[in-house]
Design an enzyme around this catalytic site. Structure first.
Site, PDB file in Angstrom:
ATOM      1  N   ARG A   5      11.652   3.607   2.744  1.00  0.00           N
ATOM      2  CA  ARG A   5      11.228   2.681   3.804  1.00  0.00           C
ATOM      3  C   ARG A   5      12.402   1.777   4.107  1.00  0.00           C
ATOM      4  NH1 ARG A   5       5.940  -1.072   4.345  1.00  0.00           N
ATOM      5  NH2 ARG A   5       5.145   0.965   4.957  1.00  0.00           N
ATOM      6  N   HIS A  21       6.083   5.808  11.461  1.00  0.00           N
ATOM      7  CA  HIS A  21       5.501   5.722  10.115  1.00  0.00           C
ATOM      8  C   HIS A  21       4.617   6.976   9.993  1.00  0.00           C
ATOM      9  CE1 HIS A  21       3.946   4.301   6.444  1.00  0.00           C
ATOM     10  NE2 HIS A  21       3.626   3.058   6.757  1.00  0.00           N
ATOM     11  N   ARG A  27       0.793  -1.221   0.000  1.00  0.00           N
ATOM     12  CA  ARG A  27       0.000   0.000   0.000  1.00  0.00           C
ATOM     13  C   ARG A  27       0.830   1.278   0.000  1.00  0.00           C
ATOM     14  NH1 ARG A  27      -3.120  -3.771   1.881  1.00  0.00           N
ATOM     15  NH2 ARG A  27      -1.236  -4.331   2.945  1.00  0.00           N
ATOM     16  N   THR A  28       1.804   1.368   0.907  1.00  0.00           N
ATOM     17  CA  THR A  28       2.526   2.633   1.032  1.00  0.00           C
ATOM     18  C   THR A  28       3.272   2.929  -0.268  1.00  0.00           C
ATOM     19  OG1 THR A  28       2.746   2.166   3.371  1.00  0.00           O
ATOM     20  CG2 THR A  28       4.105   3.931   2.518  1.00  0.00           C
ATOM     21  N   LYS A  43      27.489  -4.609  -3.441  1.00  0.00           N
ATOM     22  CA  LYS A  43      28.957  -4.498  -3.556  1.00  0.00           C
ATOM     23  C   LYS A  43      29.548  -3.849  -2.312  1.00  0.00           C
ATOM     24  CE  LYS A  43      28.489  -3.463  -8.487  1.00  0.00           C
ATOM     25  NZ  LYS A  43      28.669  -2.332  -9.420  1.00  0.00           N
TER      26      LYS A  43
HETATM   27  C1  NCD Z   1       2.212  -1.020   8.249  1.00  0.00           C
HETATM   28  C2  NCD Z   1       3.719  -0.884   8.279  1.00  0.00           C
HETATM   29  O1  NCD Z   1       4.415  -1.142   7.299  1.00  0.00           O
HETATM   30  O2  NCD Z   1       4.190  -0.481   9.323  1.00  0.00           O
HETATM   31  N1  NCD Z   1       1.695  -1.148   6.955  1.00  0.00           N
HETATM   32  C3  NCD Z   1       1.469  -0.018   6.217  1.00  0.00           C
HETATM   33  O3  NCD Z   1       2.374   0.699   5.842  1.00  0.00           O
HETATM   34  N2  NCD Z   1       0.191   0.306   5.958  1.00  0.00           N
HETATM   35  C4  NCD Z   1       1.687  -2.024   9.199  1.00  0.00           C
HETATM   36  C5  NCD Z   1       2.218  -3.436   9.169  1.00  0.00           C
HETATM   37  O4  NCD Z   1       3.090  -3.801   8.408  1.00  0.00           O
HETATM   38  O5  NCD Z   1       1.677  -4.220   9.956  1.00  0.00           O
END
Ligand code: NCD
Length: 363
Positions: free
Chosen positions: A140, A173, A90-91, A119
């Site tokens: 991320r 997050h 999703r993100t 590397k």
């Molecule tokens: C969450 C995350 O990655 O922290 N997911 C998200 O980005 N919607 C929650 C999770 O992974 O449980």
């Protein structure tokens, strides 16, 4: 105590890193707008409202072809790097779509086994490289605080670009928390907004970064009560509890969702994050079923309440619950895209152009 003003580029990393998140947060914003997006602590209520209002405005304009064409011209001269070294559905898609709505070009690294990190290149050098190709880096990582470190690294180069934290380790997050606030605001539009609501968090609250960011953002609202329902070993961190105490927030720790469901305005479910287990399989020993949202909970949940989840889910919410109008987790996904469009517009300073020059909005 008023936080002392600090600047990201003028301190060595060791000194900067030791500062309290609220002290650091000011240096991530420039002239009251976010430059980097790294922690929930950098957002106040005024900005949360402006951001949500812009997201709502944009989603209306986007309903017409003229509106979408207009939006796609806003940032057609900008490129974003999507650096996702940890799994994401999703993100990633949400940021990717948000960039496309504003006409931004995107480049991506998702699998570091195909990049020079194999590397032995450091993440610092990778990010410096990305800044040569992109005007923003959306990242991320499984490493807590890495996004902050990268913002610091770039601030000390001649090509600093905004870093957006799309999930960092077990700590934060922030953009999920922004979309969660937006979802809560929309859900309680006719019930006086978020103030004085009772929010019940359930599941793995120690390692769930979305809850940690959202618990902080909720301190911007008056009289919100927060309940943290988790197995004792997965209870919300002491650092967040300290922040809540300092902010004068009323909160309660517990392990029985059944005790609070009938008074909840929102129930925020999360999955057990077993990928963080120190000993493989240790989470499986926990009686997870106590942290499931059941048909009985659904019956006892007030009619105006909402059930949220950042997703992905496992068994903690039965698929049958999806049909209930109080289940808003699929709406959260959609809201996430619009809030990220609005966030990018603020970062790149095109929000006023959108508000003033847009063609007539669709209904
Ligand atoms: C969450 C995350 O990655 O922290 N997911 C998200 O980005 N919607 C929650 C999770 O992974 O449980």
């Amino acid at each position: 105590m008023k936080a002392q003003k600090v600047s990201l580029g003028t301190m060595d990393w060791e000194t900067f890193q030791k500062l309290d998140s609220r002290q650091k947060a000011g240096s991530f914003n420039i002239n009251g707008r976010p430059y980097h997006v790294l922690v929930a602590q950098q957002f106040g209520r005024k900005f949360l409202e402006e951001l949500g209002d812009l997201a709502t405005f944009i989603r209306k304009i986007a309903k017409t072809k003229a509106g979408m064409d207009f939006l796609q011209k806003q940032l057609s001269h900008k490129a974003a790097m999507l650096y996702f070294s940890q799994p994401s559905t999703r993100t990633f898609l949400s940021f990717h779509s948000a960039c496309q709505i504003l006409g931004m070009h995107t480049v991506e690294v998702r699998d570091t086994s195909t990049s020079s990190e194999v590397k032995g290149e450091t993440q610092e050098d990778s990010v410096r490289t990305f800044s040569s190709f992109a005007d923003a880096i959306i990242m991320r990582s499984a490493i807590g605080g890495l996004a902050e470190k990268m913002a610091w690294v770039l601030s000390n180069t001649d090509r600093p670009v905004p870093i957006i934290n799309a999930g960092s380790g077990k700590d934060q997050h922030p953009t999920q928390a922004l979309l969660d606030i937006y979802t809560l605001r929309r859900s309680f539009e006719k019930r006086g907004g978020i103030d004085r609501k009772k929010i019940v968090f359930v599941g793995d609250l120690a390692r769930g970064r979305t809850v940690r960011s959202l618990a902080y953002l909720l301190t911007n609202y008056d009289g919100v009560k927060q309940y943290f329902i988790a197995p004792p070993q997965l209870q919300i961190g002491k650092d967040i509890q300290d922040i809540l105490v300092q902010a004068g927030v009323d909160f309660e720790l517990g392990s029985d969702l059944g005790r609070h469901v009938a008074e909840a305005d929102a129930v925020y479910m999360t999955r057990i994050q077993d990928e963080w287990d120190e000993k493989k399989g240790e989470s499986q020993k926990i009686d997870n079923a106590k942290y499931y949202f059941t048909a009985d909970h659904l019956r006892r949940l007030p009619a105006h309440s909402v059930i949220m989840h950042p997703l992905p889910r496992r068994l903690e919410i039965d698929i049958a619950v999806d049909r209930d109008p109080r289940a808003v987790y699929w709406r959260q996904v959609r809201n996430g895209m619009w809030i990220r469009v609005a966030l990018l517009a603020f970062i790149f300073g095109c929000e006023n152009s959108i508000l003033k020059n847009s063609p007539k909005a669709g209904s």
